[in-house]
Design an enzyme around this catalytic site. Sequence first.
Site, PDB file in Angstrom:
ATOM      1  N   GLU A  46       0.937  -1.346   0.128  1.00 54.11           N
ATOM      2  CA  GLU A  46       0.175   0.176   0.017  1.00 54.11           C
ATOM      3  C   GLU A  46       0.895   1.261  -0.046  1.00 54.11           C
ATOM      4  O   GLU A  46       1.914   1.264   0.600  1.00 54.11           O
ATOM      5  CB  GLU A  46      -0.825   0.021   1.277  1.00 54.11           C
ATOM      6  CG  GLU A  46      -2.082  -0.783   1.415  1.00 54.11           C
ATOM      7  CD  GLU A  46      -2.637  -0.575   2.896  1.00 54.11           C
ATOM      8  OE1 GLU A  46      -2.626   0.371   3.165  1.00 54.11           O
ATOM      9  OE2 GLU A  46      -3.514  -1.587   3.200  1.00 54.11           O
ATOM     10  N   GLU A  49     -13.683   4.915   0.276  1.00 55.26           N
ATOM     11  CA  GLU A  49     -14.267   3.768   0.906  1.00 55.26           C
ATOM     12  C   GLU A  49     -15.076   4.820   1.995  1.00 55.26           C
ATOM     13  O   GLU A  49     -14.597   5.212   3.125  1.00 55.26           O
ATOM     14  CB  GLU A  49     -13.205   2.970   1.603  1.00 55.26           C
ATOM     15  CG  GLU A  49     -12.494   2.051   0.806  1.00 55.26           C
ATOM     16  CD  GLU A  49     -11.470   1.121   1.593  1.00 55.26           C
ATOM     17  OE1 GLU A  49     -12.012  -0.095   2.051  1.00 55.26           O
ATOM     18  OE2 GLU A  49     -10.533   1.455   1.638  1.00 55.26           O
ATOM     19  N   LYS A  58     -15.517   4.073   6.007  1.00 52.63           N
ATOM     20  CA  LYS A  58     -14.323   4.438   6.898  1.00 52.63           C
ATOM     21  C   LYS A  58     -14.631   5.522   7.933  1.00 52.63           C
ATOM     22  O   LYS A  58     -15.104   6.449   7.804  1.00 52.63           O
ATOM     23  CB  LYS A  58     -12.946   4.680   6.173  1.00 52.63           C
ATOM     24  CG  LYS A  58     -12.450   3.170   5.752  1.00 52.63           C
ATOM     25  CD  LYS A  58     -11.203   3.475   5.236  1.00 52.63           C
ATOM     26  CE  LYS A  58     -10.521   2.368   4.929  1.00 52.63           C
ATOM     27  NZ  LYS A  58      -8.978   2.460   4.389  1.00 52.63           N
ATOM     28  N   GLU A  62      -9.275   9.692   5.525  1.00 50.37           N
ATOM     29  CA  GLU A  62      -9.144   8.275   5.542  1.00 50.37           C
ATOM     30  C   GLU A  62     -10.274   7.538   4.468  1.00 50.37           C
ATOM     31  O   GLU A  62     -10.334   6.750   4.056  1.00 50.37           O
ATOM     32  CB  GLU A  62      -9.899   7.616   7.032  1.00 50.37           C
ATOM     33  CG  GLU A  62      -8.621   7.647   7.876  1.00 50.37           C
ATOM     34  CD  GLU A  62      -7.625   6.641   7.334  1.00 50.37           C
ATOM     35  OE1 GLU A  62      -7.734   5.766   7.088  1.00 50.37           O
ATOM     36  OE2 GLU A  62      -6.388   7.014   7.560  1.00 50.37           O
TER      37      GLU A  62
END
Length: 428
Positions: free
Chosen positions: A262, A316, A319, A325
């Site tokens: 990542e 996402e 999250k 984030e």
Amino acid sequence: MGARRWLDAAVISGLLQALLFHLATSQSFIGVNYGTIADNLPPPASTANLLKSTSIGKVRLYEPQPDLVAALAGSNISILLGVPNGDVPNLASSPAAASAWAAANIPTTVPVSAISVGNELLNSGDPTLAPQLLPAMQNLLAALPAGSTTKISTVHSMAVLSSSDPPSSGAFHADLAGSLDPVLDFLKQNGAPFMINPYPYFAYASDTRPETLAFCLFQPNPGRVDAGSGLTYTNMFDAQLDAIRAALDAKGYSGVDIVIAETGWPYKGDADEGGATVDNARAYNGNLVAHLKSQVGTPRTPGKSVDTYLFALYDEDLKGGPESERSFGLYRTDLTANYDIGLAAAPGTAAPATVTPVTNTPQPSRGMTPTGYCVTAAGVPGTTQGQQVPQTSSCYIPAGAVSRRADAAVRRLVWLGVLLCLVTLVRK
């Protein structure tokens, strides 16, 4: 004479095909993470078509995704398959449990380059998981079909490092040796890579000076010499990668490859997340892609790019935590790009992003003094009471000379020249 000419031509043709194959596959090291903590993701078939329209050659799945895997069949896109942390105890419990998991979840319609048993497990805050990691990896390896080339590994956070300042002093936390060393032995014995998640963004978040931003974004800066090795660094990605390399080498694992599982940069954040902008995200990811495609490698390991999975394909939205984030996606869920970083599959070379660094006022009590190469802030592993150890760190601030790198492109041109000479000889 004619037979000899035919043979010579066949040999040269084979060499040329090998060179072309190398050139065609040399960019397959760019992958992407497919996170699913969201309620608005496109259908798997749409995601597969999006991936096929790019130069992305690898996809990391955090857990089995049979519908997406089915949609990727025949695409030549390989999978890095994840075993969720919660499944590790089951895999460790018995070879039969691992065999059942493998039979149910390892696809046969797409290539599986590796399986990651857990994600950042050693810094997950759950002390019961660490002793079960190696048995789970061993059982899963034994469960692979005969002749399988799939590698078994696990993904770590940068918090496994106790030192990275300078990169040549990279070292693992001594507290982790009981769990980490047997895993490193396993990787060495089975030719599997060491996987880790470095994020220059978090280093910038802890040191918000403009020169730090330029260093993190691969933008022009003077560079700085590592006093321990004499090597010069001009970007944080290389500094982090070489710190990991030094830590592995120091323990005798120089033959273990590194995979970046990542890395990424958010394009949006809360009011106090000044570095989370579209310009910065485009600069980091775009320049990283260009850096990988150039195959210049790092100062410590020149001429070699590592497999790197960008985080992430989509945002996402479920999250928790700060806005950043939920804002790492390269693409929106309507399949349009949040910004362009040169991933289109059409022929052409991605140009490095040349975004002017955002100038932020350093926050009081931090960001005013150079503090080294992205030294991890985690003190003692496994003491976060269920919370993941943050990957905050301090950047190595550039100030020096020109980076010493091997130019892989030159070597390819030399090969091409040799082949052209051979063709000329055959024609005589």
